[in-house]
Motif scaffolding. Structure first.
Motif, PDB file in Angstrom:
ATOM      1  N   SER A 103       0.824  -1.213   0.000  1.00 19.72           N
ATOM      2  CA  SER A 103       0.000   0.000   0.000  1.00 19.72           C
ATOM      3  C   SER A 103       0.851   1.252   0.000  1.00 19.72           C
ATOM      4  CB  SER A 103      -0.930  -0.007   1.214  1.00 19.72           C
ATOM      5  OG  SER A 103      -1.775  -1.139   1.202  1.00 19.72           O
ATOM      6  N   LEU A 104       1.968   1.238   0.736  1.00 21.40           N
ATOM      7  CA  LEU A 104       2.848   2.409   0.776  1.00 21.40           C
ATOM      8  C   LEU A 104       3.430   2.709  -0.598  1.00 21.40           C
ATOM      9  CD1 LEU A 104       4.770   1.743   4.129  1.00 21.40           C
ATOM     10  CD2 LEU A 104       2.778   3.199   3.752  1.00 21.40           C
ATOM     11  N   VAL A 105       3.876   1.673  -1.287  1.00 17.53           N
ATOM     12  CA  VAL A 105       4.435   1.873  -2.627  1.00 17.53           C
ATOM     13  C   VAL A 105       3.345   2.335  -3.589  1.00 17.53           C
ATOM     14  CG1 VAL A 105       5.542   0.705  -4.575  1.00 17.53           C
ATOM     15  CG2 VAL A 105       6.286   0.206  -2.238  1.00 17.53           C
ATOM     16  N   TYR A 106       2.155   1.762  -3.462  1.00 18.28           N
ATOM     17  CA  TYR A 106       1.054   2.163  -4.343  1.00 18.28           C
ATOM     18  C   TYR A 106       0.687   3.628  -4.127  1.00 18.28           C
ATOM     19  CZ  TYR A 106      -3.518   2.105  -6.640  1.00 18.28           C
ATOM     20  OH  TYR A 106      -4.584   2.378  -7.462  1.00 18.28           O
ATOM     21  N   LEU A 107       0.567   4.062  -2.865  1.00 19.81           N
ATOM     22  CA  LEU A 107       0.224   5.452  -2.576  1.00 19.81           C
ATOM     23  C   LEU A 107       1.313   6.400  -3.060  1.00 19.81           C
ATOM     24  CD1 LEU A 107      -1.289   5.078   1.002  1.00 19.81           C
ATOM     25  CD2 LEU A 107      -2.518   5.582  -1.109  1.00 19.81           C
ATOM     26  N   ALA A 108       2.570   6.007  -2.857  1.00 20.48           N
ATOM     27  CA  ALA A 108       3.672   6.855  -3.332  1.00 20.48           C
ATOM     28  C   ALA A 108       3.631   7.001  -4.850  1.00 20.48           C
ATOM     29  CB  ALA A 108       5.009   6.270  -2.884  1.00 20.48           C
ATOM     30  N   SER A 109       3.389   5.901  -5.554  1.00 24.46           N
ATOM     31  CA  SER A 109       3.340   5.970  -7.018  1.00 24.46           C
ATOM     32  C   SER A 109       2.141   6.777  -7.498  1.00 24.46           C
ATOM     33  CB  SER A 109       3.289   4.554  -7.602  1.00 24.46           C
ATOM     34  OG  SER A 109       2.122   3.871  -7.166  1.00 24.46           O
ATOM     35  N   ARG A 110       1.004   6.697  -6.794  1.00 18.94           N
ATOM     36  CA  ARG A 110      -0.177   7.456  -7.205  1.00 18.94           C
ATOM     37  C   ARG A 110       0.021   8.953  -6.975  1.00 18.94           C
ATOM     38  NH1 ARG A 110      -2.727   7.604 -10.065  1.00 18.94           N
ATOM     39  NH2 ARG A 110      -4.895   7.842  -9.405  1.00 18.94           N
ATOM     40  N   VAL A 111       0.643   9.303  -5.853  1.00 17.83           N
ATOM     41  CA  VAL A 111       0.898  10.723  -5.596  1.00 17.83           C
ATOM     42  C   VAL A 111       1.869  11.284  -6.620  1.00 17.83           C
ATOM     43  CG1 VAL A 111       1.960  12.323  -3.965  1.00 17.83           C
ATOM     44  CG2 VAL A 111       0.342  10.632  -3.148  1.00 17.83           C
ATOM     45  N   VAL A 112       2.929  10.540  -6.897  1.00 18.97           N
ATOM     46  CA  VAL A 112       3.912  11.003  -7.875  1.00 18.97           C
ATOM     47  C   VAL A 112       3.293  11.077  -9.268  1.00 18.97           C
ATOM     48  CG1 VAL A 112       6.065  10.395  -9.033  1.00 18.97           C
ATOM     49  CG2 VAL A 112       5.891  10.224  -6.544  1.00 18.97           C
ATOM     50  N   ASP A 113       2.492  10.085  -9.611  1.00 16.31           N
ATOM     51  CA  ASP A 113       1.886  10.064 -10.940  1.00 16.31           C
ATOM     52  C   ASP A 113       0.871  11.190 -11.121  1.00 16.31           C
ATOM     53  OD1 ASP A 113       1.671   8.608 -13.491  1.00 16.31           O
ATOM     54  OD2 ASP A 113      -0.399   8.289 -12.866  1.00 16.31           O
TER      55      ASP A 113
END
Length: 481
Positions: free
Chosen positions: A302-312
């Protein structure tokens, strides 16, 4: 694909950050300089992986199997070297995947910073399969096609099945609640089915492995349900603050900032799902109480997913960067901007120094002093708050008035808390204050800080400084003349 020079710079920074996390790991020094006779149970399992085994750690097959194949199970030192290499590769591999998928080195750099702060690898003890599990779960979180998603979920499950279930469940919640991912309902169902099938295939593989080699071991979850619930409750009651602050105050601040960004980007459902992920991670930690390694692994996907969504979601283009740089160059030449920048720096540094000195002297937020993690990270919390105040003070004219006033309320409120603490410690050090008086005093300080926040602004502060400067000049002129 990004240009080679920029890609090399981003990957070099990823390796640098990964090296920093490895060599600043407190367990590294303890393992190298501590008791050489200490048993690494996962290393022992790696050397006996093709023989019958009876402990619950036998559900973590992937890393011990790699160690056996490579010969790293021959000694305790070789096992720890393998664990260190795996831990070192987590951030570079995830950064490379993010840079390739976003086709932007700037977004890859932002992802690197976010993941380094969230995963907290420098505090994970070496000798466990958690870095391998985190790597696989991070790869799961960044996959868009069903087969790679299934494959990564499979490897994550055979790396650490119990924690992978927690992590994949949280990731499934995020995928369902992500309203701005551009995916249809059928696409989301396909991704979740791939997660479930990958986890199921991993469980079947581990079960077949146990059957072939005659393993007799309970799962971690079954062991916790049979023997550990009362013990876990008693250990939680000993220090609840240490439990709630397991990931660290710095992590909670960064995570809260990411959720606020998602809500601001009109993805409120995903931000709310982020709180569900926290609940899942805390639940996993409660069933083990092994500290940050359980929490981080259970939330890693979930942490990696949230980080990628914020960056994207950060729509950064070359024209945007050019516009920002031109505006910055124009602003630097503006005298008002320089005054605002100097003023923001001054008040932020003064606040940080006062809070840190007061905390050191015992006049700070001392109700957290009993919790080891809180006392360890409270100064980092002050630093991030001071940095936030600095940014808010610079861009106050672009922000909502409620945000600015809330920041000023926190700024002034903590100063008032220090003043009260100092008065009490100086005049009534032995006085015992009942809880309702403390609560009423906190409400009073909050209301006072909120009122003062409405009076204190940049113009009033500038007028005050100008008035003090003029009076000082007059006094000096009279004295000198």
């Amino acid at each position: 694909m990004p240009t080679s020079s920029r890609l090399v710079i981003v990957m070099a920074m990823a390796f640098f950050v990964s090296g920093w996390t490895l060599f600043n790991n407190p367990s590294l020094t303890g393992l190298l300089e501590g008791d050489a006779q200490r048993i690494e149970w996962y290393g022992v399992f790696a050397s006996l992986i093709f023989h019958p085994y009876q402990t619950y750690i036998s559900e973590s097959v992937l890393l011990p199997l790699i160690a056996k194949v490579l010969g790293a199970s021959a000694s305790r030192s070789s096992w720890l070297v393998l664990c260190s290499i795996v831990s070192f590769l987590v951030i570079p591999i995830l950064t490379a995947i993010a840079t390739y998928q976003t086709n932007s080195t700037l977004k890859g750099l932002l992802f690197l910073l976010a993941v380094a702060l969230l995963l907290n690898l420098q505090n994970l003890p070496l000798g466990f399969p958690d870095p391998m599990t985190i790597m696989m779960l991070g790869i799961v979180a960044m996959q868009s096609r069903t087969f790679p998603l299934f494959l990564a979920a499979f490897f994550a499950s055979i790396s650490h099945f119990s924690l992978s279930i927690f992590s994949l469940f949280g990731l499934g919640v995020l995928i369902c609640c992500d309203a701005r991912s551009g995916l249809t309902v059928n696409d989301k169902k396909c991704r979740i089915y791939s997660l479930l099938l990958g986890a199921l295939a991993g469980k079947i593989f581990v079960a077949i492995w146990h059957l072939i080699f005659n393993y007799h071991a309970e799962s971690r979850l079954q062991w916790a349900l049979n023997y550990g619930l009362q013990e876990f409750g008693a250990r939680y009651a000993e220090d609840p603050w240490a439990f709630w602050l397991t990931p660290g105050i710095g992590f909670l601040i960064v995570y809260g900032f990411i959720l606020c960004v998602l809500a601001w980007r009109k993805n409120l459902q995903l931000a709310i799902a982020g709180f569900v992920v926290l609940f899942i991670a805390y639940a996993a930690n409660y069933l083990a109480l092994d500290g940050v390694r359980i929490f981080t692994t259970a939330a890693s996907a979930s942490l990696v997913y949230l980080a990628s969504r914020v960056v994207d979601s950060a729509a950064v283009s070359k024209s945007t960067v050019t516009k920002l740089s031109s505006r910055f160059n124009c602003a630097v030449t503006d005298v008002r901007y320089l005054h605002r920048l100097s003023f923001a720096s001054l008040i932020s540094m003064i606040w940080l120094y006062v809070l840190s000195a007061a905390q050191w002297a015992g006049f700070g937020i001392n109700f957290l002093s009993g919790a080891h993690l809180a006392s360890q990270h409270i100064y980092w919390a002050y630093f991030f708050l001071a940095l936030s105040f600095f940014m808010i003070a610079i861009f106050a004219h672009h922000l909502n008035g409620i945000v600015v006033r809330a920041a000023k309320t926190i700024y002034i409120g903590l100063i008032l808390v220090i003043v009260i603490q100092w008065v009490r410690g100086s005049w009534w050090p032995d006085a015992v204050i009942v809880s309702w008086i403390k609560f009423a005093l906190l409400i009073f300080l909050g209301l006072t800080a909120h009122y003062l926040a409405g009076l204190v602004d940049y113009k009033n502060a500038t007028r005050l400084f100008v008035s003090v400067r003029r009076r000082t000049q007059r006094i000096l002129c009279k004295f000198l003349l």
